[in-house]
Write a protein that holds these residues in place. Structure first.
Motif, PDB file in Angstrom:
ATOM      1  N   GLU A   9      15.040 -13.339   3.856  1.00 52.21           N
ATOM      2  CA  GLU A   9      16.279 -13.150   4.613  1.00 52.21           C
ATOM      3  C   GLU A   9      16.929 -11.958   4.741  1.00 52.21           C
ATOM      4  OE1 GLU A   9      19.373 -14.243   7.167  1.00 52.21           O
ATOM      5  OE2 GLU A   9      17.812 -15.498   6.633  1.00 52.21           O
ATOM      6  N   LEU A  12      15.194  -9.806   7.207  1.00 50.74           N
ATOM      7  CA  LEU A  12      15.438 -10.068   8.513  1.00 50.74           C
ATOM      8  C   LEU A  12      16.657  -9.814   8.938  1.00 50.74           C
ATOM      9  CD1 LEU A  12      13.146 -13.292   8.952  1.00 50.74           C
ATOM     10  CD2 LEU A  12      12.545 -10.785   9.624  1.00 50.74           C
ATOM     11  N   ALA A  13      17.805  -9.824   7.938  1.00 51.22           N
ATOM     12  CA  ALA A  13      18.926  -9.660   8.465  1.00 51.22           C
ATOM     13  C   ALA A  13      19.285  -8.225   8.537  1.00 51.22           C
ATOM     14  CB  ALA A  13      19.950 -10.034   7.383  1.00 51.22           C
ATOM     15  N   PHE A  15      16.928  -6.058   9.561  1.00 49.13           N
ATOM     16  CA  PHE A  15      16.169  -5.774  10.804  1.00 49.13           C
ATOM     17  C   PHE A  15      17.250  -6.049  12.031  1.00 49.13           C
ATOM     18  CE2 PHE A  15      13.795  -7.414  14.387  1.00 49.13           C
ATOM     19  CZ  PHE A  15      13.462  -6.221  15.142  1.00 49.13           C
ATOM     20  N   ALA A  16      17.788  -7.214  11.938  1.00 51.50           N
ATOM     21  CA  ALA A  16      18.489  -7.622  13.174  1.00 51.50           C
ATOM     22  C   ALA A  16      19.861  -6.754  13.228  1.00 51.50           C
ATOM     23  CB  ALA A  16      19.048  -9.128  12.649  1.00 51.50           C
ATOM     24  N   GLY A  19      17.705  -2.735  13.292  1.00 46.84           N
ATOM     25  CA  GLY A  19      16.231  -2.634  13.601  1.00 46.84           C
ATOM     26  C   GLY A  19      16.222  -1.663  14.761  1.00 46.84           C
ATOM     27  N   HIS A  20      17.226  -1.449  15.520  1.00 44.37           N
ATOM     28  CA  HIS A  20      17.191  -0.561  16.647  1.00 44.37           C
ATOM     29  C   HIS A  20      16.993   1.002  16.343  1.00 44.37           C
ATOM     30  CE1 HIS A  20      21.192  -0.534  15.251  1.00 44.37           C
ATOM     31  NE2 HIS A  20      21.444   0.631  15.690  1.00 44.37           N
ATOM     32  N   ASP A  47      11.294 -18.339  13.264  1.00 45.35           N
ATOM     33  CA  ASP A  47      12.613 -17.382  13.176  1.00 45.35           C
ATOM     34  C   ASP A  47      12.503 -16.302  14.229  1.00 45.35           C
ATOM     35  OD1 ASP A  47      14.197 -15.108  12.415  1.00 45.35           O
ATOM     36  OD2 ASP A  47      14.062 -16.157  10.408  1.00 45.35           O
ATOM     37  N   ARG A  48      13.318 -16.539  15.056  1.00 44.64           N
ATOM     38  CA  ARG A  48      13.546 -15.497  16.172  1.00 44.64           C
ATOM     39  C   ARG A  48      13.405 -14.156  15.956  1.00 44.64           C
ATOM     40  NH1 ARG A  48      18.656 -18.084  18.992  1.00 44.64           N
ATOM     41  NH2 ARG A  48      19.145 -17.482  16.915  1.00 44.64           N
ATOM     42  N   ARG A  49      14.193 -13.632  14.706  1.00 45.81           N
ATOM     43  CA  ARG A  49      13.978 -12.471  14.321  1.00 45.81           C
ATOM     44  C   ARG A  49      12.457 -11.766  14.034  1.00 45.81           C
ATOM     45  NH1 ARG A  49      18.050 -13.254   9.765  1.00 45.81           N
ATOM     46  NH2 ARG A  49      16.633 -14.860   9.186  1.00 45.81           N
ATOM     47  N   ALA A  52      11.373 -10.853  17.586  1.00 48.46           N
ATOM     48  CA  ALA A  52      11.931  -9.881  17.753  1.00 48.46           C
ATOM     49  C   ALA A  52      11.267  -8.525  17.178  1.00 48.46           C
ATOM     50  CB  ALA A  52      13.549  -9.751  17.513  1.00 48.46           C
ATOM     51  N   LEU A  53      11.065  -8.574  15.793  1.00 51.12           N
ATOM     52  CA  LEU A  53      10.395  -7.749  14.967  1.00 51.12           C
ATOM     53  C   LEU A  53       9.056  -7.521  15.795  1.00 51.12           C
ATOM     54  CD1 LEU A  53      10.204  -5.771  12.799  1.00 51.12           C
ATOM     55  CD2 LEU A  53       9.436  -7.792  11.206  1.00 51.12           C
TER      56      LEU A  53
END
Length: 101
Positions: A9, A12-13, A15-16, A19-20, A47-49, A52-53
């Protein structure tokens, strides 16, 4: 991402949120850590993240080292995330750089 208390978590948080601005190495590390720590997390396939990753990694594969390509492929396979576009792009990138493996 070297925090020993990191969780899927938290990876991924991060990265969210940032991450850019991740480098190729950061993207590969985030995928690897998320997959490695997944046993304490819900199904990463949903997990959508993670998707996205996968998209972020795919867009930067030209900047990945051979090790980062391998780690990213391992991470998404281990997490059982169906990222066919990513796997195909990794295969293409690896094929053109076989001597580096």
């Amino acid at each position: 991402m070297t925090n020993p208390r990191a969780t899927t978590e938290s990876v991924l948080a991060l990265f969210a949120a940032q991450g850019h601005s991740f480098s190729a190495r950061n993207l590969a590390t985030a995928a690897h850590r998320a997959a490695k720590l997944r046993r304490h997390y819900h199904d990463l396939r949903r997990d959508r993240r993670m998707m996205a990753l996968a998209d972020a990694a795919r867009s930067r594969l030209a900047q990945f080292s051979a090790q980062e390509l391998a780690n990213t492929a391992w991470a998404f396979a281990t997490a059982r995330v169906e990222a066919l576009d990513l796997f195909n792009a990794i295969a293409d990138a690896a094929r053109s750089r076989l001597a580096e493996f």
